[in-house]
Design a protein around this motif. Structure first.
Motif, short mmCIF file in Angstrom:
data_model
loop_
_atom_site.label_atom_id
_atom_site.label_comp_id
_atom_site.label_asym_id
_atom_site.label_seq_id
_atom_site.Cartn_x
_atom_site.Cartn_y
_atom_site.Cartn_z
N GLU A 4 32.96 1.30 0.37
CA GLU A 4 33.26 0.21 -0.55
C GLU A 4 33.99 0.77 -1.75
OE1 GLU A 4 29.33 -2.49 -0.28
OE2 GLU A 4 29.00 -0.32 -0.27
N TRP A 6 35.43 -0.17 -5.48
CA TRP A 6 35.57 -1.05 -6.64
C TRP A 6 36.89 -0.70 -7.32
CZ3 TRP A 6 30.90 -0.68 -4.50
CH2 TRP A 6 30.07 -1.81 -4.53
N LYS A 39 36.28 -4.09 -3.32
CA LYS A 39 35.40 -4.83 -4.22
C LYS A 39 36.12 -5.08 -5.54
CE LYS A 39 31.47 -4.78 -1.78
NZ LYS A 39 30.63 -5.97 -1.50
N ASP A 164 32.26 -15.08 -5.63
CA ASP A 164 32.30 -13.82 -4.89
C ASP A 164 32.88 -12.70 -5.76
OD1 ASP A 164 31.45 -14.70 -2.13
OD2 ASP A 164 33.16 -16.02 -2.43
N ALA A 167 30.25 -11.77 -8.19
CA ALA A 167 29.18 -11.05 -7.50
C ALA A 167 29.56 -9.58 -7.33
CB ALA A 167 28.89 -11.69 -6.14
N ASP A 168 30.84 -9.32 -7.07
CA ASP A 168 31.31 -7.93 -6.99
C ASP A 168 31.13 -7.23 -8.33
OD1 ASP A 168 32.03 -8.11 -4.35
OD2 ASP A 168 34.19 -8.11 -4.69
N GLU A 171 27.42 -6.54 -8.72
CA GLU A 171 26.96 -5.52 -7.78
C GLU A 171 27.40 -4.13 -8.24
OE1 GLU A 171 26.80 -4.88 -2.94
OE2 GLU A 171 28.53 -5.90 -3.83
N SER A 174 25.30 -2.98 -11.10
CA SER A 174 23.97 -2.55 -10.69
C SER A 174 23.98 -1.15 -10.09
CB SER A 174 23.38 -3.54 -9.68
OG SER A 174 24.04 -3.46 -8.43
N LEU A 175 25.14 -0.74 -9.56
CA LEU A 175 25.28 0.59 -8.97
C LEU A 175 25.75 1.63 -10.00
CD1 LEU A 175 26.98 -0.30 -5.57
CD2 LEU A 175 24.63 0.47 -5.90
N ARG A 187 26.48 3.72 0.83
CA ARG A 187 25.51 3.52 -0.25
C ARG A 187 24.70 4.79 -0.55
NH1 ARG A 187 24.92 -1.78 -2.39
NH2 ARG A 187 26.99 -2.71 -2.04
#
Length: 236
Positions: A4, A6, A39, A164, A167-168, A171, A174-175, A187
């Motif tokens: 993934e 970003w 993302k 969406d 939400a990316d 997310e 949060s990471l 992950r």
């Protein structure tokens, strides 16, 4: 293996990082087993749909940077881009909000066109002086990748993918993603920034080995292994 990424369409290092990652992926023995998911991330959500000024003016006015420092930074980034075969034209760059571009990317992803549209948007923004906040440009880009113009317009009219995109953002936060590009492998591994291709290659190989450990047959389980040779000689 799932990777993934970003990234923001308005991020110059994201395009460079994409190229370096692709160089590593193309040399990876198991590349056909790799799923890449883009993302959304926005470096500056407060940018208006179109900023009436240059990139130098934007960074100087809104970020408080010295114009001379900005030009020096741009020269450094352009040189790094050229090293990856990219032709950045900062003088032609149109400063605009990237939110709708991210909505287009989510629509493209739903049709299996995510990577093609991502590439087109990055090239358009940094190499061709296109306006990523322009509806006309977004529709043209999507259609060129095989999407339907009516569906693109409907998605943007209704903000179909706005949740969406947000939400990316959440997310990633949060990471611990605070800057882009940011690569997450299964992950388990996180890679921040446009790292050299060699580092991406190392990460890919290590992640694959961890997820697919080699199982030895006929040795270490109480039975005798087959005849073999080692540093001290060969079995008799």
């Amino acid at each position: 293996m799932k990777i993934e990424i970003w990234s923001d369409v308005a991020c110059p290092w994201c395009y460079i990082g994409k190229r370096r990652f692709e160089s590593a992926l193309n040399e990876f023995a198991h590349k056909d087993a790799v799923e890449v998911a883009w993302k959304s991330f926005q470096l500056d959500p407060s940018i208006p749909e179109h900023f009436h000024g240059s990139e130098v003016e934007y960074l100087a006015e809104r970020k408080g940077m010295d114009p001379a420092q900005v030009r020096s930074m741009m020269g450094h980034v352009a040189d790094a881009a050229a090293g990856e075969g990219l032709d950045y034209k900062f003088d032609d760059l149109v400063v605009a909000n990237s939110f709708n571009a991210h909505q287009l990317l989510h629509l493209a992803k739903a049709h299996g066109k995510g990577d093609a549209v991502k590439e087109a948007l990055l090239s358009g923004h940094f190499e061709q002086g296109e306006n990523i906040g322009s509806r006309d440009y977004l529709v043209r880009t999507g259609v060129s990748a095989g999407l339907d113009a009516t569906e693109i317009n409907a998605a943007l009219d209704t903000d179909k993918y706005a949740d969406d995109v947000r939400a990316d953002f959440a997310e990633g936060q949060s990471l611990g993603v605070s800057g882009v590009p940011f690569f997450v492998i299964d992950r388990k591994y996180g890679i921040s920034g446009a790292q050299p291709a060699e580092l991406f290659s190392q990460a890919l190989n290590e992640a694959w080995a961890e997820a697919n450990p080699l199982t030895l047959m006929g040795a270490g389980d109480g039975s005798n292994g087959g005849e073999s040779c080692g540093p001290d000689g060969c079995a008799l």
